[in-house]
Write a protein that holds these residues in place. Structure first.
Motif, mmCIF file in Angstrom:
data_model
loop_
_atom_site.group_PDB
_atom_site.id
_atom_site.type_symbol
_atom_site.label_atom_id
_atom_site.label_comp_id
_atom_site.label_asym_id
_atom_site.label_seq_id
_atom_site.Cartn_x
_atom_site.Cartn_y
_atom_site.Cartn_z
ATOM 1 N N ASN A 132 0.832 -1.212 0.000
ATOM 2 C CA ASN A 132 0.000 0.000 0.000
ATOM 3 C C ASN A 132 0.863 1.257 0.000
ATOM 4 O O ASN A 132 0.528 2.264 0.620
ATOM 5 C CB ASN A 132 -0.936 0.004 1.206
ATOM 6 C CG ASN A 132 -2.138 -0.903 1.010
ATOM 7 O OD1 ASN A 132 -2.988 -0.645 0.186
ATOM 8 N ND2 ASN A 132 -2.167 -2.007 1.748
ATOM 9 N N THR A 181 -4.725 -6.084 2.846
ATOM 10 C CA THR A 181 -5.347 -5.944 1.527
ATOM 11 C C THR A 181 -5.221 -7.217 0.705
ATOM 12 O O THR A 181 -6.146 -7.607 -0.007
ATOM 13 C CB THR A 181 -4.688 -4.776 0.771
ATOM 14 O OG1 THR A 181 -4.662 -3.623 1.602
ATOM 15 C CG2 THR A 181 -5.467 -4.457 -0.498
ATOM 16 N N LYS A 241 -0.162 -0.039 -9.992
ATOM 17 C CA LYS A 241 0.196 0.961 -10.995
ATOM 18 C C LYS A 241 1.638 1.439 -10.842
ATOM 19 O O LYS A 241 2.178 2.100 -11.727
ATOM 20 C CB LYS A 241 -0.753 2.158 -10.914
ATOM 21 C CG LYS A 241 -0.739 2.917 -9.596
ATOM 22 C CD LYS A 241 -1.742 4.074 -9.628
ATOM 23 C CE LYS A 241 -1.796 4.824 -8.302
ATOM 24 N NZ LYS A 241 -2.788 5.912 -8.315
ATOM 25 N N THR A 253 2.256 0.243 -5.333
ATOM 26 C CA THR A 253 1.106 1.141 -5.228
ATOM 27 C C THR A 253 -0.069 0.514 -5.961
ATOM 28 O O THR A 253 -0.002 0.325 -7.177
ATOM 29 C CB THR A 253 1.418 2.521 -5.842
ATOM 30 O OG1 THR A 253 2.550 3.074 -5.183
ATOM 31 C CG2 THR A 253 0.233 3.458 -5.699
ATOM 32 N N LEU A 260 -3.692 -0.244 -7.779
ATOM 33 C CA LEU A 260 -4.707 0.432 -8.580
ATOM 34 C C LEU A 260 -5.996 0.532 -7.791
ATOM 35 O O LEU A 260 -6.173 -0.133 -6.765
ATOM 36 C CB LEU A 260 -4.956 -0.355 -9.880
ATOM 37 C CG LEU A 260 -3.819 -0.368 -10.906
ATOM 38 C CD1 LEU A 260 -4.006 -1.530 -11.878
ATOM 39 C CD2 LEU A 260 -3.756 0.950 -11.658
ATOM 40 N N LYS A 261 -6.926 1.357 -8.271
ATOM 41 C CA LYS A 261 -8.220 1.480 -7.601
ATOM 42 C C LYS A 261 -8.929 0.135 -7.618
ATOM 43 O O LYS A 261 -8.889 -0.598 -8.601
ATOM 44 C CB LYS A 261 -9.077 2.536 -8.289
ATOM 45 C CG LYS A 261 -8.575 3.958 -8.097
ATOM 46 C CD LYS A 261 -9.512 4.953 -8.770
ATOM 47 C CE LYS A 261 -9.025 6.383 -8.569
ATOM 48 N NZ LYS A 261 -9.934 7.360 -9.216
ATOM 49 N N LYS A 262 -9.613 -0.150 -6.516
ATOM 50 C CA LYS A 262 -10.280 -1.442 -6.392
ATOM 51 C C LYS A 262 -11.398 -1.590 -7.422
ATOM 52 O O LYS A 262 -11.588 -2.667 -7.990
ATOM 53 C CB LYS A 262 -10.844 -1.592 -4.974
ATOM 54 C CG LYS A 262 -11.424 -2.973 -4.686
ATOM 55 C CD LYS A 262 -11.855 -3.087 -3.238
ATOM 56 C CE LYS A 262 -12.465 -4.459 -2.964
ATOM 57 N NZ LYS A 262 -11.497 -5.555 -3.163
ATOM 58 N N ASN A 263 -12.123 -0.517 -7.680
ATOM 59 C CA ASN A 263 -13.235 -0.551 -8.639
ATOM 60 C C ASN A 263 -12.987 0.471 -9.734
ATOM 61 O O ASN A 263 -12.509 1.581 -9.471
ATOM 62 C CB ASN A 263 -14.568 -0.255 -7.966
ATOM 63 C CG ASN A 263 -14.890 -1.214 -6.836
ATOM 64 O OD1 ASN A 263 -14.483 -2.374 -6.886
ATOM 65 N ND2 ASN A 263 -15.599 -0.742 -5.826
ATOM 66 N N SER A 264 -13.334 0.117 -10.937
ATOM 67 C CA SER A 264 -13.234 1.079 -12.043
ATOM 68 C C SER A 264 -14.361 0.838 -13.032
ATOM 69 O O SER A 264 -14.695 -0.310 -13.345
ATOM 70 C CB SER A 264 -11.879 0.962 -12.751
ATOM 71 O OG SER A 264 -11.726 -0.296 -13.352
ATOM 72 N N ARG A 304 -11.319 -5.281 -8.720
ATOM 73 C CA ARG A 304 -10.008 -5.885 -8.513
ATOM 74 C C ARG A 304 -9.893 -6.475 -7.103
ATOM 75 O O ARG A 304 -10.482 -5.971 -6.160
ATOM 76 C CB ARG A 304 -8.892 -4.852 -8.719
ATOM 77 C CG ARG A 304 -8.794 -4.307 -10.145
ATOM 78 C CD ARG A 304 -7.589 -3.390 -10.293
ATOM 79 N NE ARG A 304 -7.476 -2.883 -11.666
ATOM 80 C CZ ARG A 304 -8.038 -1.775 -12.107
ATOM 81 N NH1 ARG A 304 -8.782 -1.042 -11.266
ATOM 82 N NH2 ARG A 304 -7.897 -1.399 -13.354
#
Length: 769
Positions: A263, A291, A328, A352, A354-358, A384
């Motif tokens: 993270n 996570t 990312k 780092t 990526l966003k969990k939802n896209s 994700r």
């Protein structure tokens, strides 16, 4: 009359060409006192009767090193310079004249820009670096009619060869490695002296050292000495480690601790050190939010504490972390504990996520091989790390409208579609009761998918289908990919058979009822692909994909049999077949901007049990913008059958396919590319369909029933997308009487009727192959 029209057309083209060329003299607008530079010629040992080895390649190489390069030519003509002169001096910074001069055209390369002494030195240096240690180059110019050509005389002398290669013999740790792997040396006795080989040898030695723990070593610490004083045009090579190499570079390192920060926030350069690490198989995971499951990193990271550092595990770990699709930003940091007292490194991975939802929304213009063009709206939601194991769940819906612009036989057909798909992807092999590990740089994936699609094609029919697959995707390396779906289920629902329109169409159009049968396809499929097109340095690139599919064999053991002898599963006929297809493509670079592309496609399907032909959704088709372009989509065949007599839009399928394509591709200017192409192909039914005479496959008729066409193409290649225009015409029509199938003699560009009936403009997105 046809001959007269053709002559008139040719005369007009010639007159126009002469007019343009006469007004575009390449020397007309040169500065006073200057000349047009038309290129360089290198003459190798002109006063000697002996020739050097591979003299033509050496000559081409040297000529390519001279500067400047002359104006570019297309088919031997300086097209861009003509456009520059034709446009003249623009009066404003926009408009057609400005575009022609500054975008399409290029200014003349002037003789005053040629630097003979600099080119002499460049060519001499190139010769020396390839073993001509006594080479000398002298350049001069020759001017005629305001055109100047540079001529370089290269006296090479004898090319030196390697007599002996020596590696350090002392017992220091680095030199022991050099001795151990010297058999892999790129420098061999009897080879020509070549500076490029020496550079690659330093890289090879550095790789060997990196694989054995020498983390801080680099090729600059190596020196390759050449002694050319031994006579007889021979050199001795000595490989040594420079005395200036630091002590850190001369000792192997081991891995101490492996810390993972999943993270890490790049913007704040933050590391949450206060969270207690999770210890798992030698990994220390600092993840306060838990996570990811620790098992994720055990599959991605190949290092273990106490192991000697090696570059292979370093690259594998980074590649797998990147390819898992969760992060990312990825950084691996090796920190020495104390470089003066210890040879251990702490390894820290900063990741780092990526966003969990896209959510993505996409509108596209569609262009399909069956000549349907239209638009489609697609919405995709991606989740994700669904179960904290780096899984991905994708849910998408799409809808669109299309209209068929070719192959309609006078009937314009509008089509609407709606589809929905969900796919769950695991970044590993999921095999019941087995543990399967992957050690390649590419993360394997297990996919479970379920999709639904409904299509309505005008008033002719509508079709619904449900498809579900469980399978695996993995790559051996950057070139080879495997796709295996051990479970693949397709359920095709027919249209409403009670409608009168459907009943009328069944009577009018042979084969339509078979195409729209209700069917269950339960089987497996496998695909292998090889593609080395990413290797742009190769002169010849290939692409190959082969697929194999079988259906109905295993499940038929548990299926019931109806009164007609058909295997029934869930009250639906069960399709039994096997299907094979290969697609081979070759891309040969004739020159830097000229490529000769060729493709061979072969397909064979064998249906048994319930039917004599493959189900419609698994059949082969011929014709269309990515196929045999001189014929409307899906209009060719089967065999010598003429589908146009049905007055129904072309939708003819078959069990067997053979297709060949050849295309010469060349750059015209900027992003505008051209092509000359020829296509040939057809499909056949394995068994003759009585309602479609000539549709059956006979080996002796393959060449007689091939459709042949060709034409010219124009492409707008902007790298990120390609818009393609291909104008094609038929050369051979398979459904005509056998002695009338070649129609080249009937070509008549001057005839409006001929153009309407024979010229087909294919508009596509991307290259045809």
């Amino acid at each position: 009359m046809r001959t007269s029209n053709n002559k008139y057309f040719i005369i007009c083209v010639l007159l126009f060409t002469i007019l343009v060329l006469s007004s575009c003299s390449t020397t007309k607008h040169l500065p006073v006192g200057d000349h047009l530079y038309v290129g360089a010629t290198v003459k190798i040992n002109p006063d000697s009767t002996g020739k050097v080895e591979d003299q033509k390649s050496l000559k081409d190489l040297l000529e390519s090193k001279t500067r400047p390069q002359p104006n570019k030519k297309f088919l031997g003509m300086p097209f861009k310079l003509w456009m520059y002169n034709l446009a003249g001096e623009p009066t404003k910074n926009k408009g057609i004249r400005n575009w022609l001069r500054n975008k399409v055209g290029e200014p003349p390369v002037l003789a005053s820009s040629v630097r003979l002494k600099l080119n002499n030195d460049i060519l001499t240096s190139n010769l020396i670096s390839t073993g001509y240690l006594q080479a000398e180059v002298i350049g001069d110019t020759l001017t005629k009619k305001r055109k100047t050509k540079a001529i370089y005389i290269a006296n090479t002398g004898i090319r030196y060869k390697i007599d002996e290669v020596k590696f350090p013999e002392d017992t220091t740790s680095v030199n022991k490695i050099l001795q151990r792997f010297k058999e892999n040396s790129l420098i061999k006795r009897g080879q020509f002296y070549d500076l490029e080989v020496f550079k690659n040898e330093r890289i090879r030695i550095d790789n060997d050292l990196k694989e054995n723990g020498y983390f801080y070593f680099n090729p600059d610490y190596l020196l390759i000495q050449a002694d050319s004083t031994i006579g007889k045009n021979l050199v001795n090579i000595q490989v040594i480690v420079k005395p200036i190499a630091p002590i850190e570079a001369l000792q192997p390192y081991k891995i101490n601790k492996i810390n993972i920060y999943p993270n890490y926030i790049l913007q704040r350069d933050s590391i949450i050190r206060s969270a207690p690490p999770i210890e798992y198989k030698g990994l220390r995971i600092i993840d306060r939010r838990a996570t990811f499951k620790p098992q994720v990193f055990d599959r991605l990271i190949f290092f273990k504490p106490g192991e000697t550092y090696n570059r292979k595990d370093h690259n594998l770990s980074l590649n797998r972390i990147v390819n898992v699709g969760m992060f990312k930003f990825v950084k691996a940091d090796f920190t020495p504990i104390d470089s003066l007292k210890s040879n251990h490194l702490d390894l820290n991975f900063y990741l780092t996520p990526l966003k969990k939802n896209s959510l993505s929304f996409q509108t596209t213009v569609t262009n399909k091989s069956n000549n349907f063009v239209g638009s489609e709206i697609r919405i995709n939601q991606l989740f994700r790390n669904v179960f904290k194991g780096a899984e991905q769940l994708s849910i998408s819906v799409s809808g669109g409208m299309e209209t068929q612009v070719g192959g309609t036989q006078g009937i314009k057909i509008n089509s609407t579609s709606f589809s929905a798909e969900t796919k769950l992807s695991f970044p590993r092999f999921v095999v019941p009761f087995l543990k399967v590990n992957s050690t390649s740089a590419f993360v394997p994936k297990t996919n479970i998918s379920l999709a639904f699609q409904t299509i309505k094609k005008g008033d002719f029919y509508s079709m619904n289908s449900i498809k579900s697959e469980i399978g695996y995707i993995w790559k051996e390396n950057i070139y080879k990919e495997h796709i295996l779906n051990p479970i693949s289920i397709t359920y095709v629902l027919p249209p409403d058979t009670s409608k009168q329109t459907y009943k009328d169409n069944i009577i009018r159009f042979p084969g339509l009822e078979t195409n729209l049968e209700k069917v269950f396809i339960i089987g497996s499929n496998y695909s292998f692909s090889f593609n080395n097109q990413l290797n742009t340095e190769r002169k010849n690139n290939i692409f190959f994909t082969g697929t194999a599919e079988t259906a109905g064999n295993l499940v038929s053991l548990f299926a019931n049999t109806n009164a007609a002898g058909q295997k029934i599963f869930a009250k639906t006929p069960l399709s039994k077949f096997y299907r094979l297809e290969v697609d081979f493509r070759d891309y040969f670079k004739i020159r830097k901007e000229i490529t000769w592309a060729n493709r061979l496609v072969m397909g064979y399907g064998h249906a048994f049990g319930n039917s004599t032909s493959l189900p419609f959704v698994r059949q082969f088709f011929a014709g269309g913008s990515n196929d045999v372009r001189a014929f409307p989509a899906r209009s060719i065949g089967p065999g010598s059958y003429n589908s146009s007599t049905s007055q129904f839009y072309a939708d003819q399928g078959g069990d067997i396919k053979l297709m060949l394509n050849s295309e010469l591709r060349f750059k015209i200017f900027s992003i505008i590319h051209g092509a000359l192409f020829a296509d040939a192909g057809n499909i056949w039914l394995r068994k003759e369909d009585p309602t479609r005479p000539g549709s059956g496959f006979k080996g002796s008729n393959i060449l007689k029933e091939m459709a042949v066409g060709g034409g010219v193409g124009l492409r707008i290649d902007a790298q990120i997308f390609v818009v393609r225009f291909d104008l094609a015409m038929p050369f051979r029509v398979p459904y005509l009487p056998e002695n009338q199938r070649w129609v080249i003699k009937d070509i008549d560009f001057g005839s409006k009727v001929w153009r309407k009936n024979n010229l087909i403009l294919n508009i596509g997105i991307g290259y045809p192959f």
